[in-house]
Write an enzyme that holds these catalytic residues in place. Structure first.
Site, mmCIF file in Angstrom:
data_model
loop_
_atom_site.group_PDB
_atom_site.id
_atom_site.type_symbol
_atom_site.label_atom_id
_atom_site.label_comp_id
_atom_site.label_asym_id
_atom_site.label_seq_id
_atom_site.Cartn_x
_atom_site.Cartn_y
_atom_site.Cartn_z
ATOM 1 N N ASN A 10 0.439 -1.416 -0.374
ATOM 2 C CA ASN A 10 0.301 -0.439 -0.243
ATOM 3 C C ASN A 10 0.855 1.308 -0.072
ATOM 4 O O ASN A 10 1.383 1.551 0.729
ATOM 5 C CB ASN A 10 -0.765 -0.210 1.460
ATOM 6 N N LYS A 12 -0.026 4.393 -0.415
ATOM 7 C CA LYS A 12 -0.196 5.202 0.818
ATOM 8 C C LYS A 12 -0.854 6.919 -0.320
ATOM 9 O O LYS A 12 -0.679 6.003 -1.592
ATOM 10 C CB LYS A 12 -0.142 6.098 1.740
ATOM 11 N N HIS A 95 -9.355 0.580 4.910
ATOM 12 C CA HIS A 95 -8.600 1.177 5.303
ATOM 13 C C HIS A 95 -7.907 2.028 6.714
ATOM 14 O O HIS A 95 -9.047 2.862 6.831
ATOM 15 C CB HIS A 95 -7.398 1.611 4.375
ATOM 16 N N GLU A 97 -6.724 4.899 7.835
ATOM 17 C CA GLU A 97 -6.719 5.609 7.141
ATOM 18 C C GLU A 97 -8.018 6.451 6.803
ATOM 19 O O GLU A 97 -8.350 7.715 7.144
ATOM 20 C CB GLU A 97 -5.333 6.073 6.140
ATOM 21 N N GLU A 167 -5.401 -4.813 10.564
ATOM 22 C CA GLU A 167 -3.909 -4.631 10.885
ATOM 23 C C GLU A 167 -4.596 -3.432 11.727
ATOM 24 O O GLU A 167 -5.118 -2.483 12.030
ATOM 25 C CB GLU A 167 -4.230 -2.785 10.043
ATOM 26 N N GLY A 173 2.970 2.310 10.570
ATOM 27 C CA GLY A 173 3.515 3.533 10.425
ATOM 28 C C GLY A 173 4.072 4.283 12.003
ATOM 29 O O GLY A 173 4.473 5.127 11.721
ATOM 30 N N SER A 212 3.823 -1.971 10.630
ATOM 31 C CA SER A 212 5.089 -2.224 10.722
ATOM 32 C C SER A 212 5.140 -3.479 10.551
ATOM 33 O O SER A 212 6.526 -3.508 10.743
ATOM 34 C CB SER A 212 5.280 -1.554 12.265
ATOM 35 N N GLY A 233 2.944 -1.208 4.070
ATOM 36 C CA GLY A 233 2.826 0.604 3.492
ATOM 37 C C GLY A 233 4.028 1.061 3.810
ATOM 38 O O GLY A 233 4.665 0.974 2.063
ATOM 39 N N GLY A 234 5.150 1.036 4.438
ATOM 40 C CA GLY A 234 6.141 2.346 4.372
ATOM 41 C C GLY A 234 7.374 0.782 3.681
ATOM 42 O O GLY A 234 7.980 1.298 3.279
HETATM 43 C C1 PEP Z 1 -0.570 0.262 5.864
HETATM 44 O O1 PEP Z 1 -0.841 1.084 5.246
HETATM 45 O O2 PEP Z 1 -1.709 -0.298 5.785
HETATM 46 C C2 PEP Z 1 0.626 -0.415 6.540
HETATM 47 C C3 PEP Z 1 0.374 -1.394 7.580
HETATM 48 O O3 PEP Z 1 1.490 0.215 6.922
HETATM 49 P P1 PEP Z 1 2.661 0.241 7.344
HETATM 50 O O4 PEP Z 1 3.862 -0.998 6.980
HETATM 51 O O5 PEP Z 1 4.166 1.223 7.279
HETATM 52 O O6 PEP Z 1 2.586 0.047 9.167
#
Ligand code: PEP
Length: 252
Positions: A10, A12, A95, A97, A167, A173, A212, A233-234
């Protein structure tokens, strides 16, 4: 029951045509050498068609979708049929967010889930608790409400062609990851709740962990019996890290 792991990136709100060209080409080249794992990338809307053109065996999905299936007066929205038309195969739904910042309620998420499937796309339904909900012992209640809203609206049969991503919001993040024990406990709860409605569908469902995930912790998380890959994500923004995580999925 063997489930092929899925590792989904993802992005983002990160991207440019230059970044998409480099990152998707690198991921596609790396993923071509991996067996036993499915790989999905989810860039922002403007880069989806470009990503599809470069993705090879990698699937491309959107980060959200409109709850309305048809075309019409919904300024700013993108429907599932448009995403399908340009070659997407998946859409992330609910999600945290979106839930936190854009008012995606359980009901709206359920409507988006239905619209996604109506367009022939696979929804990646995200559910997860906030830190205070976990600390007050409400994790299972929150997850049950998020899950049940979709089951009630779409029917348990709809989960035969869907993916769920657990999640925990406190892990997204933040650099804090659920321990493999915490992840397994919640994944087993999710699968069990769906198994009460249909044991076969629940046994086949892929439940991803997100929060993460990094190359250093992916193998341990993906090694849990009810963890079937990850939503990243990251770490999905660096091809080397993302491919190392995909490799962990292939080895799980
Ligand atoms: C996400 O954006 O769904 C996510 C899990 O981000 P991260 O891996 O950065 O925690």
């Amino acid at each position: 029951m063997s489930r092929t792991p899925l590792v989904a990136g993802n992005w983002k709100m990160h991207g440019s045509t230059e970044m998409t060209a480099g990152l998707v080409a690198e991921i596609a080249a790396g993923a071509a050498n991996l067996a036993g794992v499915e790989v999905l990338v989810c860039p922002p809307y403007p880069y989806l068609a470009q990503a599809v053109s470069l993705a090879g065996s990698v699937s491309v999905g959107a980060q959200d979708v409109c709850d309305q299936a048809g075309q019409g007066a919904y300024t700013g929205e993108v429907n599932g049929a448009m995403l399908k038309d340009i070659g997407c195969t998946h859409a992330i739904i609910g999600h945290s967010e979106r839930r936190q910042f854009y008012g995606d309620s359980n009901e709206l998420v359920a409507a988006k889930f239905i619209a996604t499937q109506a367009a022939g796309l696979v929804p990646v339904l995200c559910i997860g608790e906030m830190l205070e909900e976990r600390e007050s012992g409400n994790t299972e209640n929150v997850l049950a409400a998020q899950l049940d809203a979709v089951v009630q609206a779409a029917g348990i049969e709809a989960f035969a062609d869907a993916v769920v991503a657990y999640e925990p919001v406190w892990a997204i993040g933040t650099g804090k990851t659920a321990s493999p024990e915490q992840a397994q406990e919640v994944h087993a709860f999710i699968r069990g709740r769906l198994a009460d409605k249909d044991a076969t569908i629940a046994a086949r469902l892929r439940i991803l962990y997100g929060g993460s995930v990094k190359p250093g912790n992916a193998s341990e998380l993906f090694g849990c019996p009810d963890v079937d890959g990850g939503l990243i994500g990251g770490a999905s923004l660096k091809s080397e890290d993302f491919l190392a995580i995909c490799q962990a999925g292939a080895g799980a």
